[in-house]
Design a protein around this motif. Structure first.
Motif, PDB file in Angstrom:
ATOM      1  N   VAL A 122     112.529-106.574 -27.635  1.00 27.69           N
ATOM      2  CA  VAL A 122     112.575-105.308 -26.907  1.00 27.69           C
ATOM      3  C   VAL A 122     113.305-105.409 -25.585  1.00 27.69           C
ATOM      4  O   VAL A 122     113.715-104.401 -25.031  1.00 27.69           O
ATOM      5  CB  VAL A 122     111.170-104.724 -26.660  1.00 27.69           C
ATOM      6  N   LYS A 164     118.472 -98.736 -18.456  1.00 27.21           N
ATOM      7  CA  LYS A 164     117.657 -97.604 -18.020  1.00 27.21           C
ATOM      8  C   LYS A 164     117.153 -97.831 -16.608  1.00 27.21           C
ATOM      9  O   LYS A 164     117.077 -98.962 -16.142  1.00 27.21           O
ATOM     10  CB  LYS A 164     116.464 -97.460 -18.955  1.00 27.21           C
ATOM     11  N   TRP A 168     111.950 -95.673 -15.695  1.00 26.01           N
ATOM     12  CA  TRP A 168     111.717 -95.604 -17.128  1.00 26.01           C
ATOM     13  C   TRP A 168     110.951 -96.831 -17.583  1.00 26.01           C
ATOM     14  O   TRP A 168     110.005 -96.738 -18.372  1.00 26.01           O
ATOM     15  CB  TRP A 168     113.048 -95.516 -17.881  1.00 26.01           C
ATOM     16  N   GLY A 169     111.411 -97.981 -17.082  1.00 26.46           N
ATOM     17  CA  GLY A 169     110.762 -99.228 -17.480  1.00 26.46           C
ATOM     18  C   GLY A 169     109.291 -99.179 -17.128  1.00 26.46           C
ATOM     19  O   GLY A 169     108.414 -99.506 -17.945  1.00 26.46           O
ATOM     20  N   ALA A 197     107.446 -96.541 -16.513  1.00 28.73           N
ATOM     21  CA  ALA A 197     106.740 -95.531 -17.303  1.00 28.73           C
ATOM     22  C   ALA A 197     106.450 -96.051 -18.694  1.00 28.73           C
ATOM     23  O   ALA A 197     105.326 -95.937 -19.207  1.00 28.73           O
ATOM     24  CB  ALA A 197     107.575 -94.265 -17.377  1.00 28.73           C
ATOM     25  N   ALA A 198     107.477 -96.651 -19.301  1.00 26.83           N
ATOM     26  CA  ALA A 198     107.306 -97.149 -20.664  1.00 26.83           C
ATOM     27  C   ALA A 198     106.246 -98.239 -20.700  1.00 26.83           C
ATOM     28  O   ALA A 198     105.390 -98.258 -21.591  1.00 26.83           O
ATOM     29  CB  ALA A 198     108.629 -97.670 -21.192  1.00 26.83           C
ATOM     30  N   SER A 199     106.300 -99.145 -19.723  1.00 26.48           N
ATOM     31  CA  SER A 199     105.339-100.242 -19.802  1.00 26.48           C
ATOM     32  C   SER A 199     103.931 -99.729 -19.507  1.00 26.48           C
ATOM     33  O   SER A 199     102.968-100.201 -20.119  1.00 26.48           O
ATOM     34  CB  SER A 199     105.709-101.376 -18.850  1.00 26.48           C
ATOM     35  N   ALA A 232     102.812 -96.767 -20.262  1.00 29.19           N
ATOM     36  CA  ALA A 232     102.359 -96.066 -21.462  1.00 29.19           C
ATOM     37  C   ALA A 232     101.942 -97.054 -22.535  1.00 29.19           C
ATOM     38  O   ALA A 232     100.844 -96.963 -23.109  1.00 29.19           O
ATOM     39  CB  ALA A 232     103.466 -95.148 -21.968  1.00 29.19           C
ATOM     40  N   ALA A 233     102.839 -98.010 -22.804  1.00 25.53           N
ATOM     41  CA  ALA A 233     102.513 -98.978 -23.846  1.00 25.53           C
ATOM     42  C   ALA A 233     101.292 -99.785 -23.450  1.00 25.53           C
ATOM     43  O   ALA A 233     100.404-100.064 -24.265  1.00 25.53           O
ATOM     44  CB  ALA A 233     103.706 -99.885 -24.083  1.00 25.53           C
ATOM     45  N   MET A 276      98.917 -98.883 -21.579  1.00 25.83           N
ATOM     46  CA  MET A 276      97.714 -98.062 -21.703  1.00 25.83           C
ATOM     47  C   MET A 276      97.206 -98.042 -23.136  1.00 25.83           C
ATOM     48  O   MET A 276      96.000 -98.121 -23.385  1.00 25.83           O
ATOM     49  CB  MET A 276      97.991 -96.633 -21.246  1.00 25.83           C
ATOM     50  N   VAL A 277      98.131 -97.964 -24.085  1.00 28.95           N
ATOM     51  CA  VAL A 277      97.709 -98.000 -25.490  1.00 28.95           C
ATOM     52  C   VAL A 277      96.960 -99.294 -25.757  1.00 28.95           C
ATOM     53  O   VAL A 277      95.859 -99.305 -26.328  1.00 28.95           O
ATOM     54  CB  VAL A 277      98.931 -97.887 -26.417  1.00 28.95           C
ATOM     55  N   LEU A 278      97.580-100.369 -25.308  1.00 30.37           N
ATOM     56  CA  LEU A 278      96.970-101.678 -25.507  1.00 30.37           C
ATOM     57  C   LEU A 278      95.590-101.738 -24.869  1.00 30.37           C
ATOM     58  O   LEU A 278      94.598-102.108 -25.511  1.00 30.37           O
ATOM     59  CB  LEU A 278      97.895-102.740 -24.895  1.00 30.37           C
TER      60      LEU A 278
END
Lengths: 182, 473, 108, 629, 462
Positions: A26, A90, A94-95, A97-99, A101-102, A104-106
């Motif tokens: 990734v 990016k 963005w980085g 935000a993406a991390s 979000a991901a 948070m899922v974890l």
């Protein structure tokens, strides 16, 4: 995390490799590197399969994923000439935000599992993942999905052809455009 | 059932066959009036006569139609006004008639339905045609007004639907009127259910401040749309008030009565005051209508027999008068291309007969004695005064305000020295006007004839309400 | 083979696959190249596969339902990859781009 | 056949014939039908006099049908001809006949001739409805009906917008009063459960009703009376009502309709007799009106306006009488006033007719020689209203003054002052019109002519009545018994009318004062308008200006009621309805659209954003439902 | 089952017979098979004929159809037939597109009949993958490309999420058969707490399905993809995917019915959010197609309310609603397609409709039905749904009614141009469709009206 140290070494190493290579997939800027790292991930996952007594899966995984699919990816990359690091970077935002979000899922999933705990399953039995066994199940119980996945394939095939083939009309159109440009 | 099927059939005939004569249309609409008149006996059952009863949806909804005296009266109102309205349709708006017939079917259903959901079904069925009439045949782009009108009333209807569903869920799933009537409600439940029903009816009537759709819709609609709306549609709301709201959510009447009374009285004065300054004749009529029906609603909410009888009588009278007003306005507009008072005047010097009819309708609306407006208004004001003298005095102002704006309309358009160019009024235009003017005088003289149509059922209904309330009022 | 690692629990596989899934998810969010996005999705699918295999093993499911599921997931993944790449090629042919952030012509 | 049917039916028939067929008929026929129908009613009333005048309280009843039946309340279309109503009927139809006759000539040039007669007949019908009804509802029908006819007749020349406005004003002011009457009726219904005189009055007479309730009812009825009889505060319509043709002014706005308020009070004598507070209010309102209108009358220059204010003032006199409880006296003054005021109006009409529609007295003068008959009758009228001894007005006014004197001395002084003013302005009118120099420059003196016979005939009849009318209720000191009218009405009153016992000395003093008032008023007027030959200025200043501008009452009403109402109307429509409510109700759609536009930011076409939103949603779903649930 | 076989067979036949022929020629074959499937499945659902012996070899825990599901299969086939009949065929050669339609429909039927997570998953994919392709079937159209790409990427992502959920469910219950999962859950219900794996599993699987039925906030793809896709495909997505998706969703939620109360906790907010957001967003759309897309989102919201009900006895409600939704949506899409042929995308396109009485009637009836105005089936459906949901949750129904009120504002928008006489400006004559299309259209309208007036028929159907 103290229990990590008590885990068997092969599992740790494999997991380590899996996660690292996945992270490389990734983060690598070069798509080709990503593909290669993904293949490595698949290899390590196949190793996990073996640990989990799923020998047939391990093989299929290697063949289908690492072999066929990834080669297809690589092929497309080469075809489209995307091997260079063409992707614009990016923004940091963005980085983050993406991390987040991901992450948070974890965190949510782990926290949920931590909170309620997971039931420990009964002791394993031998030989589930062997071809013989799998084949029997596939041809009896899973016969219907097996048959029906044919529909999936035929539609994927037709679809890929439909999208991949060049229409005569469109070529004429391109020619026309070129003429106009000239 | 024939009161639903005949109009639908007429509507289909009109929509698909290439007939052009207004007389034929009027004749078609007369059929149901004739049928109705032959069924006067059926209407004489104060307790109601089941004329149709079939299962409609599952266990809970039955397609039940009942005629009692009030229903018969409401049907009479509808069938009476429709030929008049149909006869006044302009030649280029022939397709309007098909919608009007469809609406007639809906209205008849509303008045006969004896099942909550069927009532709702017809309620909406009556609303759709009028939406299309107002949209399709208006002179200018009327979309915003009509969509406001539709949504405004639709929100009310949905509130009613919610209430009916709630009520039915408490009555064990049945929508039948009798079951709904016998359902015992807690105070809170009746407030919610009653509130929903009331909202729907208040929007339709309309009671201040739910009247916002009214003026614009009347003003921008074709004349026949305004007639249908004000002549018949409003009556749905009033009818719903006494037939559905009061008996079914009687426990909430005590709570809502002062609110509605106050709002209705405010509306009476509010509409009257606004009407005295408007320039557009239709707008004046719209606000006058707000004022008049506010009085009817107030009369119903006094819960006394004078209010009920007077209200019902006034429904017919207001229907006729307001249709008459719109007929007048339509004729004036058709012949002079304007309906602004500031541009009109002097009609009287050329059109004597027309002016006489105009004046009769004006004084009928202004409730001069010996015209139709008086008896109903008298009973209503009496009932409101009985309820509360302050309300009575305030709502009594309507007779002053009404005189102000009705005379203003008459004077600015008919009198004065203006020599307005006006083409000849045709005979077809006169016929509906004459009918209305005749009714103004007839009802003004013999209101008791009308009262006797429904008075027994009113007693029965009031008994239902007071039984449901647990206290006799 | 697993019995060698007697202190290995199912939860570890769950965590592992969840981590993998999250990494894939992160990639999906983070990357812009459609082809890499597709790869990240494959990664997510694989984490699921791993989880299913682990469950099968730990439950001792005699019919190996989980593994069967994995099998079908692979089938689907292959089909998806084929179609996805076809779409990608088509898009590339028309726009000369594989960057998804440029695909924003359709919006409110 | 029941006489009431004929009495009511003939004018109605006349109305219908003239209204429907009138445009096709020759004018003479129209006039004949109109006059004959009223005359017929008059004759029938006369013929029935004997039946009514039986010693016991005799009356003829007519029940037609039930108008409304609400629960126990039954409202009937029913009539009665009793002593009071036959009296009124005679006045109405008698004077009505004369005025119809007069109108045949007066209106003969007019296009709307048949319409005029139709309206007049309809008016007579309604007026008869008012007085013949045997319940409040019928009276209310007539009450509103005469208002309607008044509206039609004031605005008879419909092409003139000012006339139209005057007509509307009359109707609306009447309606304000009508509301009071209506509310009074509601109170009666709630209190007595009926509107029939024969049910209500005996119940009141039992004295079981609380005084406050009676006061409330009587006050509301009085509000109705102020509207119809042009009392403060609702008097301003009557002078404007002079926009109508002069016979209308004579019939409706002098002789009949405006006296409906007095009729109402006399009819409800038992009610008013038991509410002293109301009587006091009536007294002072009447007094105020009498004085105020007389003051305004001093400075008016329109011949009809002077007479109009005079009418208002005289109506004030009548209410003063009512306030003191002298009901028969009031009715007496109604009668005599009908005679001489009709006479004056018709005389004025004759002058206007002769002057070709000139109404300003400043442009008249010296008409005595050209219009001898008119002059003579007008003089008789003037004398009668001014209280020239032994003429009808003298007796009726004297009775009122006597009653007030016994009741309240202050009121007496004011009313006497008002009587003085009456004499002054009436003679001012008379002198300016018939004496002195002819002052009109537009219109040659030669062309002024006497009116034709059927205009002067009514004048002469009325003049005769004005002279002898006093005989109807001669005072005690003349006959040594109750006056005719008083004894005529006596059986009608359930509670006997209070008879003012007065010793003869005081009475002679009062008569002396009355004569003095007349003489001094006459002299003042003569001094100013004959000796000095003053012609009123175009615009008076100071007090005169205020009087000329009618105390600015119209302007006051305009500022305080009309304008605010109009402003409120605009504000309600444009601001409340148009903006605020709309913003609240339909504002929800712009709001929704705003929210919808925000969606544009979210739905921006970017896949990554979409995915991010989805992931966030997943996190929320999982987090809330797995961890926090 | 016969439906799957027929449609698949039809797809294959079309594919081979229609190769290198104009699409319009081979379309008849497919229409025939779809109609046949609709008729036969319908007959089977009513118990008139029985094909079960033909498919004895299919284990019932994988794929089985009861009467309701058979009727849904029938309706799906009918909708497929309807879409292919109303929305015109392109003149391109090759029947591949048609084949894909058939395969996607097969997938939809598989979803409907699935009793097993693997079957559900496969059905989902068989439905989705042809649609990914179809979205981009106008290859030169950049918007079509974008739509395909968006749909594919997001669809694949949601598939992954769905699979994670399925895996968790498997872990939590030890089985993939829906009925067995339900049994395990009812055991667990006795011991109080439900396994967290199952909870997470059902949420994640629901996310996958919520994506398919485009519920807020998983709806982002649908307006964009509908807009970019060819109209016929968009219709297919709006109707077939949603119908199949909701039947499968209902089946799934029913599986987890022991934890229904907990599920309602999050289904209700999602439903309300979907209703409100869908309707409000639809209000501001400029193009007809996007408005219809948002309309279909809002309908997903209403349908989500169904999921909070006890499933078995209420299935007819779902059937009626889906039937009404499909009929209305197809008709509206058809009109949109027909009148946007000249490139006009905004509501002004409808001004050309006024010369065509049948289309005008279709517009009125379709709009009224989908708006839920009485005397149409749309009302019956909405009424049944709301009144059933009312017993579970009052507030959601109130909000749903509010949403319906808002929806009037955009459902009636076309009338402004289609009806108002005052707007009579340069009306173009749009060529009439063939007789067959018109018959289909009239059939649809008659269905809407007759079922709306005589709703007892729907009770017979389901």
């Amino acid at each position: 995390m103290s229990e990590i140290s008590s885990l068997p070494l092969p599992f740790l190493i494999l997991s380590f490799i899996t996660i690292l290579s996945a992270l490389y997939v990734v983060t690598s800027k070069n798509p080709v590197h990503s593909v290669l790292a993904l293949i490595l991930t698949f290899f390590s996952i196949s190793a996990h399969y073996i640990l989990l007594n799923a020998q047939f899966l391990a093989i299929v995984n290697l063949m289908v994923y690492a072999g066929a699919i990834m080669v297809l990816f690589l092929f497309v990359l080469m075809l489209l000439n995307l091997s260079k690091e063409s992707e614009p970077i990016k923004s940091n935002l963005w980085g983050i935000a993406a991390s987040i979000a991901a992450g948070m899922v974890l965190i949510t999933l782990t926290a949920a599992f931590q909170k309620s705990g997971i039931a420990v399953m009964p002791a394993p039995s031998e030989g589930i993942g062997l071809v013989k066994n799998l084949g029997r199940v596939l041809m009896t119980e899973y016969l219907v999905p097996f048959e029906l996945s044919g529909i999936l394939f035929i539609s994927a095939m037709v679809g890929a052809v439909l999208l991949g083939k060049r229409d005569k009309n469109s070529e004429e159109l391109v020619d026309l455009n070129n003429k106009n440009n000239a | 059932m024939e009161f639903i099927l005949i109009p639908i059939l007429a509507s289909l005939i009109w929509a698909f066959l290439p007939i052009k004569s207004r007389w034929i249309a009027s004749g078609l609409s007369l059929i149901s009036l004739v049928v109705l008149l032959t069924k006067y006996n059926q209407g004489s059952f104060p307790d109601g006569l089941v004329v149709f009863d079939q299962p409609w949806l599952g266990e809970s909804v039955r397609f039940t139609l009942v005629i009692d005296q009030i229903t018969w009266f409401m049907l009479f109102l509808t069938q009476l006004l429709l030929p008049i309205i149909v006869l006044s349709v302009k030649d280029q708006n022939q397709k309007l008639i098909a919608w009007a017939f469809l609406m007639q079917a809906g209205l008849n259903g509303v008045f006969m339905a004896q099942d909550g959901l069927i009532f709702y079904l017809f309620w909406e069925l009556a609303m759709i045609p009028i939406y299309f009439i107002t949209l399709q045949f208006s002179e200018k782009d009327n979309f915003v007004t009509t969509i406001r009108f539709f949504i405004y009333t639709f929100v009310g209807s949905l509130a009613m639907l919610a209430s009916l569903i709630y009520l039915a869920s408490l009555s064990g799933g049945s929508f039948a009127y009798a079951d709904l009537l016998n359902t015992q409600l807690s105070h809170a439940q009746s407030l919610i259910i009653g509130g929903g029903l009331l909202l729907a009816f208040a929007v339709k009537i309309p009671i201040f401040p739910f009247h916002l759709w009214q003026a614009d819709t009347y003003t921008n609609s074709p004349a026949q749309g305004s007639m249908l709306l004000s002549g018949i549609m409003l009556k749905m709301g009033l009818y719903g008030l006494i037939r559905w709201y009061m008996p079914l959510a009687a426990e909430s009447i005590d709570f809502y009565q002062p609110i509605v009374m106050t709002l209705a009285v405010v509306g009476i004065i509010y509409g009257g005051i606004i009407a005295i300054r408007q320039d557009d004749m239709k707008r004046i009529t719209a606000y006058s209508s707000l004022s008049h029906v506010g009085l009817i609603a107030a009369g119903f909410f006094t819960l006394n027999s004078s209010g009920f009888n007077g209200g019902l009588l006034q429904m017919l009278v207001h229907g006729l008068n307001v249709v008459g007003m719109f007929l007048i306005i339509d004729i004036i507009q058709k012949n002079t291309n304007t309906r602004n008072l500031s541009e009109l005047g002097g009609i009287a010097s050329k059109y004597k007969f027309f002016t006489v009819l105009f004046f009769i309708i004006v004084i009928g609306t202004a409730a001069a004695p010996l015209t139709s407006g008086f008896p109903g208004e008298f009973m209503l004001l009496n009932s409101v005064f009985k309820y509360n003298s302050i309300h009575g005095v305030l709502s009594g102002l309507t007779i002053i305000l009404c005189a102000v704006y009705m005379l203003r309309i008459f004077q600015k358009s008919a009198l004065g020295s203006n020599e307005i160019a006006m083409s000849e009024v045709s005979f077809v235009d006169y016929v509906p006007l004459i009918i209305v003017a005749f009714s103004v005088l007839f009802i003004g003289l013999f209101p008791q004839v009308i009262l006797e149509i429904f008075t027994l059922s009113v007693e029965k209904l009031m008994l239902d309400i007071s039984n449901a309330k647990g206290v006799l009022s | 083979m697993l019995n060698v690692f007697h202190n290995l629990e199912i939860s570890h596989y769950i965590y592992l696959s969840t981590v993998l899934f999250s990494i894939g998810l992160f990639g999906v969010l983070f990357r812009r190249n459609a082809i890499v996005l597709l790869m990240c999705i494959e990664l997510m699918l694989n984490s699921v596969n791993l989880l299913l295999a682990a469950f099968t093993e730990y439950m001792g499911d005699a019919n190996a339902n989980g593994q069967m599921f994995v099998f079908f997931i692979m089938v689907v993944a292959a089909a998806e990859a084929a179609v996805g790449l076809a779409i990608l090629v088509m898009v590339y042919r028309n726009t000369r781009k594989t960057d998804v952030s440029f695909l924003d012509q359709l919006k409110d | 056949m029941n006489p009431i049917i004929l009495i009511l039916g003939l004018p109605l028939l006349g109305f219908l014939i003239n209204g429907v067929l009138g445009s096709k008929l020759p004018k003479s026929v129209v006039g004949a039908i109109g006059t004959a129908s009223v005359l017929g009613a008059f004759i029938i009333a006369i013929l029935n006099w004997n039946i009514i005048s039986q010693p016991e309280n005799n009356s003829i009843h007519l029940d037609l049908f039930t108008f409304l039946q609400i629960d126990q309340l039954s409202l009937k279309v029913a009539f009665q001809l009793d002593r009071l109503s036959i009296w009124m009927t005679l006045i109405i139809t008698g004077i009505g006949t004369l005025i119809h006759l007069y109108s045949i000539s007066y209106m003969k040039e007019d296009d709307g001739f048949y319409k005029f007669f139709a309206y007049l007949n309809f008016f007579i019908f309604n007026m008869l409805l008012l007085v013949l009804g045997s319940n409040f509802l019928m009276m209310f029908f007539g009450w509103e009906g005469v208002g309607l006819c008044s509206y039609l007749l004031i605005g008879f020349w419909y092409k003139n917008e000012d006339y139209g406005k005057a007509a509307r004003k009359a109707f609306i002011m009447n309606r304000i009063g009508d509301l009071g009457l209506l509310l009074g009726m509601f109170l009666i219904i709630s209190q007595f459960g009926s509107l029939d005189y024969s049910v209500v009055f005996p119940q009141i007479a039992t004295g079981n009703t609380s005084t406050s309730m009676l006061t409330a009812i009587s006050l509301l009825l009085f509000v109705g009376a102020t509207g119809k009889s042009a009392q403060i505060p609702l008097f301003t319509w009557l002078p404007d009502a002079m926009a109508g043709p002069t016979p209308v002014s004579a019939l409706i706005h002098a002789a009949t309709m405006v006296t409906a308020g007095i009729y109402l009070t006399v009819r409800c004598q038992v009610l008013f007799a038991l509410s002293p507070l109301t009587n006091e209010i009536i007294l002072w309102v009447g007094l105020g009106t009498a004085v105020m209108a007389a003051l305004i009358g001093l400075k008016q220059n329109d011949i009809k306006k002077v007479l109009a204010y005079s009418t208002v003032s005289q109506l004030g006199f009548m209410f003063v009488a009512l306030g003191t409880g002298a009901y028969s006296t009031a009715l007496f003054h109604v009668t005599t006033h009908a005679f001489f005021k009709a006479l004056l109006f018709l005389g004025a009409g004759s002058v206007i007719h002769g002057m070709h529609h000139e109404q300003d007295i400043r442009h008249m003068g010296g008409l005595k020689s050209k219009m001898p008959l008119t002059h003579l009758t007008f003089l008789i009228g003037t004398l009668a209203i001014s209280g020239f001894p032994l003429l009808s007005g003298f007796f009726s006014k004297d009775e009122i003054l006597t009653a007030v004197f016994l009741h309240n001395k202050v009121a007496y002084v004011l009313l006497a002052g008002s009587a003085l003013l009456t004499t002054i302005y009436m003679f001012r009118l008379y002198f300016l019109t018939f004496h002195g120099q002819y002052r009109n420059h537009h219109h040659a003196f030669d062309k002024v002519h006497e009116s034709p016979m059927n205009m002067t005939l009514p004048l002469m009849v009325l003049a005769l009545l004005s002279i002898v009318g006093g005989a109807l209720n001669l005072p005690t000191y003349v006959t040594h018994s109750d006056g005719f009218l008083l004894s005529w009405l006596k059986p009608l009153f359930i509670i006997p009318q209070s008879i003012h016992e007065i010793n003869h000395n005081t009475e002679y003093v009062l008569i002396g004062i009355a004569v003095l008032i007349f003489v001094s008023g006459f002299l003042i007027a003569r001094n100013i308008f004959v000796s000095k030959a003053t012609v009123p200025a175009e615009n008076s200043t100071g007090l005169g200006g205020i009087l000329q501008n009618k105390f600015y009452v119209d302007e006051f009403y305009n500022k305080v009621f009309v304008r605010p109402l109009e402003i409120t109307s605009s504000v309600l429509h444009d601001l409340i309805d148009g903006l605020i409510l709309r913003a609240f109700t339909f504002g929800i759609f712009p709001m929704l659209k705003l929210v919808g536009r925000l969606n544009k930011k979210v739905q921006n076409g970017n896949i990554e954003m979409y995915l991010l939103y989805m992931v966030i949603a997943i996190v929320l779903l999982l987090g809330v439902n797995l961890i926090f649930a | 089952m016969i439906g799957i076989a027929l449609v698949f067979f039809g797809g294959v036949v079309t594919l081979f017979l229609g190769l290198n022929k104009a699409e319009s020629k081979s379309l008849w074959i497919l229409r025939f098979f779809m109609l046949l499937s609709a008729v036969l499945s319908g007959a089977e659902s009513q118990g008139w004929i029985d094909f079960s012996t033909l498919f004895k070899w299919v284990p019932s825990h994988m794929l089985s159809f009861n009467a309701f599901k058979l009727s849904m299969v029938s309706i799906l086939s009918f909708f497929g037939f309807f879409i292919l009949s109303l929305l015109p065929s392109s003149q391109k050669k090759g029947a591949d597109v048609l084949g894909l339609f058939a395969f996607a429909l097969t997938g939809a039927m598989m979803m409907v009949g699935s009793q097993h997570l693997v079957m559900l998953f496969l059905g989902l994919e068989v439905l989705s993958i042809p649609l990914f392709v179809l979205a981009g079937s106008e290859k030169e159209d950049i918007y079509g490309n974008e739509a395909a790409m968006k749909y594919f990427l997001m669809g694949a992502f949601s598939t992954a999420v769905f699979l994670l959920g399925a895996a968790y469910t498997y872990g939590g219950s030890g089985t993939l058969v829906l009925a067995e999962i339900q049994m395990k859950l009812s055991f667990a219900a006795h011991f109080g707490e439900f396994p967290v794996l199952l909870k997470a599993g059902v949420i994640l699987m629901s996310v996958g399905l919520l994506f398919k039925v485009s519920a807020v906030p998983f709806h982002f793809w649908s307006p964009d993809v509908y807009e970019g896709s060819p109209n016929r495909v968009a219709t297919f997505m709006a109707v077939i995917v949603k119908v199949a998706g909701f039947v499968a969703f209902a089946q799934l939620i029913n599986t987890f019915s022991p934890m229904q109360i907990w599920i309602n906790q999050w289904i209700v907010p999602v439903s309300i959010l979907t209703i409100l957001a869908g309707n409000i967003a639809a209000l501001v759309q400029k193009t007809v197609k996007r408005t219809l897309a948002y309309s279909s989102i809002s309908h997903a919201g209403y349908l989500l309310l169904f999921l909070i009900l006890p499933m078995e006895e209420n299935l007819p409600i779902l059937g009626t609603y889906l039937l009404s939704y499909g009929l209305g949506t197809i008709i509206l899409f058809y009109l949109m397609d027909k009148y946007s042929a000249d490139g006009e995308k905004s509501f002004e396109m409808y001004k050309n409709i006024r010369n065509n009485k049948i289309d005008l009637a279709a517009l009125v009836i379709g709009s009224l039905s989908i708006a839920g105005v009485p005397s149409t089936i749309g009302f019956v459906a909405k009424y049944q749904l709301f009144s059933a949901a009312f017993s579970q949750n009052h507030y959601s129904v109130y909000l749903a009614l509010l949403g319906s009120a808002i929806s009037i504002a955009y459902y009636f928008k076309p009338f402004r141009y289609a009806l108002a006489e005052s707007n009579e400006v340069d009306v173009k004559q749009v060529s009439n469709d063939g007789l067959f299309t018109q018959i289909c259209l009239i059939t649809g309208m008659l269905l809407i009206i007759s079922l709306g007036l005589l709703p007892m028929i729907t009770e017979r159907i389901f």
